[in-house]
Design a protein around this motif. Sequence first.
Motif, short mmCIF file in Angstrom:
data_model
loop_
_atom_site.label_atom_id
_atom_site.label_comp_id
_atom_site.label_asym_id
_atom_site.label_seq_id
_atom_site.Cartn_x
_atom_site.Cartn_y
_atom_site.Cartn_z
N SER A 39 -9.02 4.67 1.74
CA SER A 39 -8.95 3.68 1.02
C SER A 39 -8.49 2.38 0.93
O SER A 39 -8.94 1.59 0.73
CB SER A 39 -8.67 4.22 -0.52
OG SER A 39 -7.48 3.91 -1.27
N SER A 88 -8.39 5.06 -7.36
CA SER A 88 -9.52 4.66 -5.89
C SER A 88 -10.80 3.50 -6.20
O SER A 88 -10.87 3.13 -5.37
CB SER A 88 -9.83 5.48 -5.09
OG SER A 88 -10.51 6.37 -5.30
N LYS A 108 -8.95 -1.40 -7.75
CA LYS A 108 -9.67 -2.03 -6.74
C LYS A 108 -10.57 -3.48 -6.94
O LYS A 108 -10.98 -4.07 -6.50
CB LYS A 108 -9.91 -0.80 -5.86
CG LYS A 108 -8.86 -1.12 -4.77
CD LYS A 108 -10.17 0.21 -3.62
CE LYS A 108 -8.94 1.61 -3.90
NZ LYS A 108 -7.90 1.49 -1.87
N ALA A 113 -0.01 4.75 -2.35
CA ALA A 113 -0.91 5.61 -2.18
C ALA A 113 -0.67 6.42 -1.99
O ALA A 113 -1.34 7.61 -2.15
CB ALA A 113 -1.86 4.63 -1.70
N THR A 123 -10.17 -0.88 1.01
CA THR A 123 -9.94 -2.32 0.31
C THR A 123 -9.49 -3.16 1.41
O THR A 123 -9.96 -4.78 1.12
CB THR A 123 -7.94 -2.16 0.25
OG1 THR A 123 -7.91 -1.39 -1.26
CG2 THR A 123 -7.56 -3.49 -0.53
N ASN A 146 -17.20 6.64 -3.55
CA ASN A 146 -15.79 7.18 -4.15
C ASN A 146 -15.74 8.41 -5.16
O ASN A 146 -15.49 9.73 -4.62
CB ASN A 146 -15.26 5.89 -4.15
CG ASN A 146 -13.99 6.28 -3.45
OD1 ASN A 146 -13.81 6.27 -2.08
ND2 ASN A 146 -12.51 5.22 -4.06
N TYR A 203 -2.23 9.27 -4.41
CA TYR A 203 -3.28 10.06 -4.26
C TYR A 203 -2.78 11.79 -3.91
O TYR A 203 -3.65 13.04 -4.47
CB TYR A 203 -3.43 9.83 -3.12
CG TYR A 203 -4.51 8.73 -3.16
CD1 TYR A 203 -3.96 7.72 -3.98
CD2 TYR A 203 -5.59 7.84 -2.76
CE1 TYR A 203 -5.10 6.40 -4.30
CE2 TYR A 203 -6.41 7.58 -2.58
CZ TYR A 203 -5.90 6.40 -3.84
OH TYR A 203 -6.75 4.99 -3.71
N LYS A 219 -6.06 14.76 0.39
CA LYS A 219 -5.84 13.96 -0.49
C LYS A 219 -5.03 12.46 -0.06
O LYS A 219 -5.27 11.08 -0.07
CB LYS A 219 -5.68 14.04 -2.12
CG LYS A 219 -6.40 14.54 -2.78
CD LYS A 219 -6.38 15.05 -3.81
CE LYS A 219 -5.41 15.56 -4.76
NZ LYS A 219 -5.39 15.79 -5.64
N ALA A 258 -6.44 8.48 0.80
CA ALA A 258 -5.57 7.72 0.09
C ALA A 258 -5.71 6.37 1.53
O ALA A 258 -5.91 4.87 1.25
CB ALA A 258 -3.51 7.81 0.08
N HIS A 270 0.72 -1.29 -0.48
CA HIS A 270 -0.07 0.04 -0.27
C HIS A 270 0.57 1.41 -0.12
O HIS A 270 0.36 2.46 0.00
CB HIS A 270 -1.07 0.35 1.30
CG HIS A 270 0.19 0.16 2.58
ND1 HIS A 270 0.95 -0.77 2.96
CD2 HIS A 270 0.42 1.45 3.60
CE1 HIS A 270 1.43 -1.08 4.04
NE2 HIS A 270 1.63 0.35 4.08
#
Lengths: 102, 475
Positions: free
Chosen positions: B324, B263, B267, B247, B328, B357, B251, B317, B321, B244
């Motif tokens: 998100s 995002s 995924k 990210a 996940t 999202n 982002y 942002k 990230a 990860h």
Amino acid sequence: MMISLNHYLFLAAFLFAAGLALVLTRRNVVVVLMGIELMLNAANLNLIAFARYDPLHLQGQAFALFVMVVAAAEAAVALGILVQLRRTYQTSNLDEIKALHE
Amino acid sequence: MFSPELIESLRQKLSLLSPSLVGLGFELMLAGVGLFLLLLDVLLPKKPVTFFWWVATGGLLAAGAVLAGAHFYFPVEETSYLLGKMLRITAETLYFKGLLGISALLTLWMLRGSAFFHRLDFPAGAFLFLFLSNVLGLSVLAMSAHWLSVYFSLELVSVSAYLLTAFHFEPRAGEGSIKYLLFGATASAVMLYGLSFLYGFTGTLEIFSPTFLQVPVSKHPVLGLVWVLALGGLLFKMAAFPFHIWAPDVYQSAPTPIVAFFSVAPKVVALWVLWQIASFLYEIEELRRLFSLFWAGVALLSIGLGNFAALWQTHLKRLMAYSSIAQTGFLLVVLVVPSPGGFSALLFYTTVYALMNFGLFWGIAKMASPEETLDCLAGKGREQVLAGGVLVLMAIALVGLPPTAGFTAKLLIFSGLWEAYQTWPHPALLVLFIFGLLNAAVFAFLLSQNSFLAFFQRKKHQRFAGKKYLILTCL
């Protein structure tokens, strides 16, 4: 001496480990890219060594060809981005490229 | 030089390939429109950005029409294979491709409203070409039934994503992009190394080949590790723990509409591929136990890390990230129990998640100032009631609070997990269940305390203190 499957696997494992070590320890973008290239070649070597035992043949060899082509494309993109980075930061050292805040 | 047999066998292969072209209508349209855009960019450099935008949108709509036509061409109950056994099409695949097409349209719509897109020197044709290649790669990935097509489509998605991250020419954009690239290339090398061993164990690269199930794990314990390596590339695209790390930087540096797309689409598609692999492997009891635990662990760590790291973020942002990454984790909970009920939960959650999202990022794009810190939202909700309202509503839905579809989605996932725990009482499943619920509950409490009180008191300052917490809870 016969060169057996194991010889290829050990060589590939060594290449993979060497590549990963370069990626993890070196801070220059170009050297990191070289490390990634070693890792990809380790996988290629494995694929080709195993393809010898594939009843359908060539699956592994064809895969290795695709990997090489994609790796070349990726390296081209990486160098393009690096040129732009050097204009902004005057360096290709990953530790000095840190304007994004943590 | 060429023997007649060789030419005959090539002709036979070509005649086998040509029926596949019907199934690839969506992809062929995307590729055609993308290349056409690139050509237009060279031939008509003086054209305004909106011209390129209309070409891309029109092309995407036409491709969508072809995709809708595929629903009638391919029978719903059957599985059709394309290009030998490289790709396969089922009714579910068509659904995910539809979701992908809708996400792409929403992204294009958001792009039209963003400032960077309308700058005079912006190379819109090339940018839209890269975007359409990304969509194309994801669409092929959704159909993949062979490791070669998985690898190739993942690389198509990745390389175009590296460029899209850097393409709005902010001075710092290259930084996010190079980190994304170095990490992505390493992840794909790791994946390839794992794949090469899977090939060695089974002698085939087809994902759904029965020989994969005949190799006993108890005899070759290293096989579990090899599978994990091979799935690394997909986990990287999903930004799941431990893949990860890219990210937050990406982002932060990529343009907001592209972040919204990153995002959602990769995924959802990667989850669909992982779902197919999981439900295929789970036919073997041994592999099922092993993989249930693996997915439970990855889900747990993704949820925990995403949620707790999100608490310290001040950049809007970066915060998204980490949130998100946690999302996940919630998506991966579905993989712990691949049952038919689990599949409907997956369909529902991914669809709702995509819409939530996009709503959230649309609100952010409307309201945030260029520096995109959390504080820059202060006072904006009064000025832009619609965007503020959408932002708040989508945040509530992402947390999973009752009046929204986000609640139903989380309920479906966790009730599935609870049923699985009852048939197979392993402590790891219980830990995941409790930890997941706690994470949702803790942040729902924060939300109700701070956000709603502040919202109804209508004090400007307090309201935005509340909003800060509200965004913190988008987990």
